[in-house]
Design a protein around this motif. Structure first.
Motif, PDB file in Angstrom:
ATOM      1  N   UNK A  49     -22.779  29.610  34.853  1.00 26.95           N
ATOM      2  CA  UNK A  49     -22.576  30.925  35.479  1.00 26.95           C
ATOM      3  C   UNK A  49     -23.751  31.850  35.179  1.00 26.95           C
ATOM      4  N   UNK A  50     -24.237  31.716  33.884  1.00 23.34           N
ATOM      5  CA  UNK A  50     -25.357  32.558  33.500  1.00 23.34           C
ATOM      6  C   UNK A  50     -26.594  32.187  34.334  1.00 23.34           C
ATOM      7  N   UNK A  51     -26.753  30.865  34.521  1.00 25.37           N
ATOM      8  CA  UNK A  51     -27.874  30.382  35.343  1.00 25.37           C
ATOM      9  C   UNK A  51     -27.788  30.932  36.750  1.00 25.37           C
ATOM     10  N   UNK A  52     -26.569  30.999  37.249  1.00 28.07           N
ATOM     11  CA  UNK A  52     -26.346  31.517  38.593  1.00 28.07           C
ATOM     12  C   UNK A  52     -26.745  32.988  38.672  1.00 28.07           C
ATOM     13  N   UNK A  53     -26.325  33.744  37.643  1.00 32.72           N
ATOM     14  CA  UNK A  53     -26.581  35.188  37.684  1.00 32.72           C
ATOM     15  C   UNK A  53     -28.040  35.535  37.409  1.00 32.72           C
ATOM     16  N   UNK A  87     -30.627  33.397  38.303  1.00 32.25           N
ATOM     17  CA  UNK A  87     -31.519  32.700  39.244  1.00 32.25           C
ATOM     18  C   UNK A  87     -32.219  33.738  40.136  1.00 32.25           C
ATOM     19  N   UNK A  88     -33.561  33.812  40.033  1.00 32.94           N
ATOM     20  CA  UNK A  88     -34.260  34.883  40.764  1.00 32.94           C
ATOM     21  C   UNK A  88     -34.080  34.824  42.279  1.00 32.94           C
ATOM     22  N   UNK A 142     -36.028  21.985  44.603  1.00 30.08           N
ATOM     23  CA  UNK A 142     -34.569  21.873  44.568  1.00 30.08           C
ATOM     24  C   UNK A 142     -33.921  23.228  44.292  1.00 30.08           C
ATOM     25  N   UNK A 143     -34.492  23.974  43.338  1.00 32.98           N
ATOM     26  CA  UNK A 143     -33.872  25.270  43.018  1.00 32.98           C
ATOM     27  C   UNK A 143     -34.009  26.234  44.188  1.00 32.98           C
ATOM     28  N   UNK A 144     -35.109  26.126  44.943  1.00 32.84           N
ATOM     29  CA  UNK A 144     -35.274  26.994  46.119  1.00 32.84           C
ATOM     30  C   UNK A 144     -34.225  26.624  47.168  1.00 32.84           C
ATOM     31  N   UNK A 145     -34.112  25.324  47.462  1.00 29.90           N
ATOM     32  CA  UNK A 145     -33.164  24.872  48.489  1.00 29.90           C
ATOM     33  C   UNK A 145     -31.730  25.215  48.082  1.00 29.90           C
ATOM     34  N   UNK A 146     -31.374  24.898  46.836  1.00 28.58           N
ATOM     35  CA  UNK A 146     -29.980  25.107  46.433  1.00 28.58           C
ATOM     36  C   UNK A 146     -29.637  26.599  46.376  1.00 28.58           C
ATOM     37  N   UNK A 147     -30.582  27.422  45.932  1.00 27.96           N
ATOM     38  CA  UNK A 147     -30.288  28.858  45.860  1.00 27.96           C
ATOM     39  C   UNK A 147     -30.116  29.456  47.256  1.00 27.96           C
ATOM     40  N   UNK A 174     -38.986  34.014  38.513  1.00 29.64           N
ATOM     41  CA  UNK A 174     -39.476  32.714  38.976  1.00 29.64           C
ATOM     42  C   UNK A 174     -40.344  32.036  37.915  1.00 29.64           C
ATOM     43  N   UNK A 175     -40.946  32.839  37.037  1.00 32.52           N
ATOM     44  CA  UNK A 175     -41.741  32.269  35.941  1.00 32.52           C
ATOM     45  C   UNK A 175     -40.967  32.247  34.626  1.00 32.52           C
TER      46      UNK A 175
END
Lengths: 276, 308
Positions: free
Chosen positions: A1-5, A7-8, A104-109, B101-102
């Protein structure tokens, strides 16, 4: 959840999407259309009567559900088909790819934020269903199944849009192809099923005994929806080897994972291209 | 800090980059000069891990750009020749996004963003929407964006393109500051004089081939036996231009309203003869002398005949 919040991309996308008045307009218009249909039907049904039968409430439910499925097929590609090609067109994608964000992080976000918005649109229509409950005629289990089915559709059509936007450079092309593929899944599979059924009849082969038709009926969203709400549109003698909504979910969630994986691969600037 | 070995990039039959060998030491500013489509952006994209070379190797800080892209990305700040910004984001949010992002911790971001905005003279625009900024400001914000993770290497593709003279000077001052901070900078431009006072080394690239490479001091047109001359006349500019263009030793005559600048390939005797010819034809010559060459002259002299 923290990763979700933290994620830039998610934070940026939510900021961009929810800051504009456009979002409120889309949501408002959607609810207005759905509400107008619901109240319109109730008005017409009850105008010259003094009673309201639960069976009629069921018809309203079916109507709402079918419209909502159509709306998902309409909105999901529109919201996702420009997510990555839009970055490319705005000339922001290359810069993004030189940061620590992985493809992957770009696509999934991107996928997740689009899903959040479509889910918000669908969930915000939940109170409209309370009208149906007010009169009865539908079970809570059916409603849960319907919303699960909607979720699978949102994820699949969303993944399709994200894939097209990664694969095709222009948003215009990506949107057209997304809609084309959505049409193929929504209407094309039904036409193929119908055609093959007729062909089997013509050849006097026993279509109901074939394993092909339970599969074909299970990959079309329309047939699966009809099964969930208990409308018998397929021949009653046809036996499914697995409940259609389960097969539908497995197949389309699997396809979604495949499409997102492919989009991630396409986005990687250092991927090895096939020779020739 | 940056090294390329036989770097080649092909698009089908077109060779965008041919056997490029470069070595840029730490803390140096390298200017990449060449016309549009010469291969500058291709080289920069390969160094920025955005493009796979067809053959050859490229290293940044000792890391192979193909095998260790993550390590390379930590070392570089890349600014493409054209880049967009996001709608509906404020300058401070734009930088915050790239801090994220960084993977820069949130507690460090506020101070870092304030420092970066100060460095690029945009402190007053922190809460302005990025879309509303002028091109020069967006370009400076893009530079600040490159710096969020304190990279050792800056790869700047045409950072001053499309800027008005004032914005160009501001950009140059910021780049000087970055040079003083010890950053290794690789910068490309097709507007040559802007690189002259900024770079330690320059490389001239044309049609994918590096045709000259060395320190700014070493790069003189004199090497090729060419001198740059200037001539000023009172009037009869047209007649003077005709005499110049008729001379077999004169090339690339640039006429700026009675002030001429041209390349001269002959000896001192030939120069004296040219002046005598001008005077004998009644041209009122005000001055006739050798000009201080600039990078543009160097570039034109070096690329003479290339690709033709």
């Amino acid at each position: 959840m923290r990763g979700f919040l933290t994620n830039p991309v998610i934070i940026k996308e939510l900021r961009e999407r929810f800051r504009t008045g456009k979002t409120a307009w889309i949501l408002g218009s959607y609810l207005f259309v759905m509400g107008a249909i619901l109240f319109g039907v109730i008005y017409v049904e009850t105008a010259n009567k003094v009673y309201f039968r639960p069976g009629e409430s069921r018809e309203i439910f079916i109507l709402l559900t079918v419209i909502q499925l159509g709306m998902i097929g309409f909105i999901a590609p529109a919201l996702t088909a420009g997510t990555i090609s839009g970055e490319r067109e705005r000339q922001t994608l290359n810069v993004l790819l030189t940061t620590h964000l992985t493809p992957f992080s770009i696509v999934s976000s991107k996928m997740l934020t689009s899903l959040l918005f479509i889910s918000l649109v669908v969930l915000s229509s939940l109170p409209l269903y309370s009208f149906v409950f007010l009169y009865g005629g539908i079970s809570p289990v059916q409603l849960i199944k319907i919303f699960w089915f909607f979720s699978v559709n949102i994820i699949f059509f969303g993944s399709l849009g994200v894939f097209c936007s990664a694969r095709f450079r222009r948003t215009g092309v990506s949107t057209i192809i997304s809609y084309g593929l959505t049409f193929l899944v929504g209407v094309g599979t039904a036409l193929i099923t119908f055609f093959l059924w007729q062909f089997f009849e013509m050849m006097e082969w026993k279509a109901v005994d074939s394993d092909l038709f339970p599969f074909l009926f299970s990959i079309n969203p329309g047939f699966v929806l009809a099964e969930i709400i208990g409308e018998k549109v397929v021949p009653p003698s046809l036996t499914y080897f697995m409940e259609p909504w389960i097969l539908f979910s497995i197949l389309y969630l699997g396809l979604s994972v495949f499409l997102l994986g492919w989009a991630t691969r396409v986005l990687n600037p250092l991927r090895k291209k096939r020779l020739g | 800090m940056i090294e390329t070995q036989g770097l080649t990039k092909r698009y089908g039959k077109l060779e965008a980059l041919k056997d490029l060998n470069l070595k840029i030491e730490q803390g140096k500013v390298f200017g990449f000069i060449g016309p549009n489509g010469a291969g500058k952006s291709t080289t920069m994209m390969i160094l920025s891990t955005l493009l796979r070379p067809s053959s050859g190797k490229a290293y940044v800080g000792g890391f192979d750009v193909e095998k260790n892209p993550r390590e390379v990305r930590q070392l570089i700040g890349y600014m493409p020749d054209f880049f967009g910004v996001y709608d509906n984001l404020k300058a401070i949010e734009y930088l915050d996004f790239y801090c994220g992002a960084y993977q820069i911790p949130e507690r460090k971001r506020t101070a870092l963003i304030a420092d970066l905005l100060e460095l690029v003279n945009l402190s007053g625009k922190a809460d302005s929407y990025v879309d509303s900024l002028s091109r020069g400001m967006k370009q400076r914000l893009g530079l600040a964006r490159c710096l969020v993770h304190d990279p050792k290497v800056l790869i700047l593709d045409e950072p001053a393109s499309g800027l008005d003279p004032r914005a160009r000077i501001e950009m140059r001052e910021i780049l000087k500051e970055l040079r003083a901070m010890g950053k290794t900078i690789i910068i490309s431009s097709h507007i040559l004089p802007e690189l002259a006072e900024l770079c330690n080394d320059i490389g001239v690239i044309e049609k994918g081939k590096l045709i000259a490479y060395g320190s700014v001091g070493d790069m003189t047109v004199g090497v090729k036996g060419i001198s740059i001359m200037q001539l000023k006349v009172l009037d009869q500019a047209e007649a003077a231009e005709k005499i110049l263009t008729d001379s077999p030793f004169v090339k690339r005559v640039d006429n700026k309203n009675r002030y001429f600048r041209f390349q001269f390939t002959g000896s001192d005797v030939d120069k004296a003869a040219l002046l005598a010819n001008l005077l004998s034809q009644g041209i009122p010559v005000v001055s006739f002398s050798e000009a201080k060459e600039n990078l543009e002259d160097v570039f034109l002299a070096i690329t003479e005949g290339v690709g033709s």
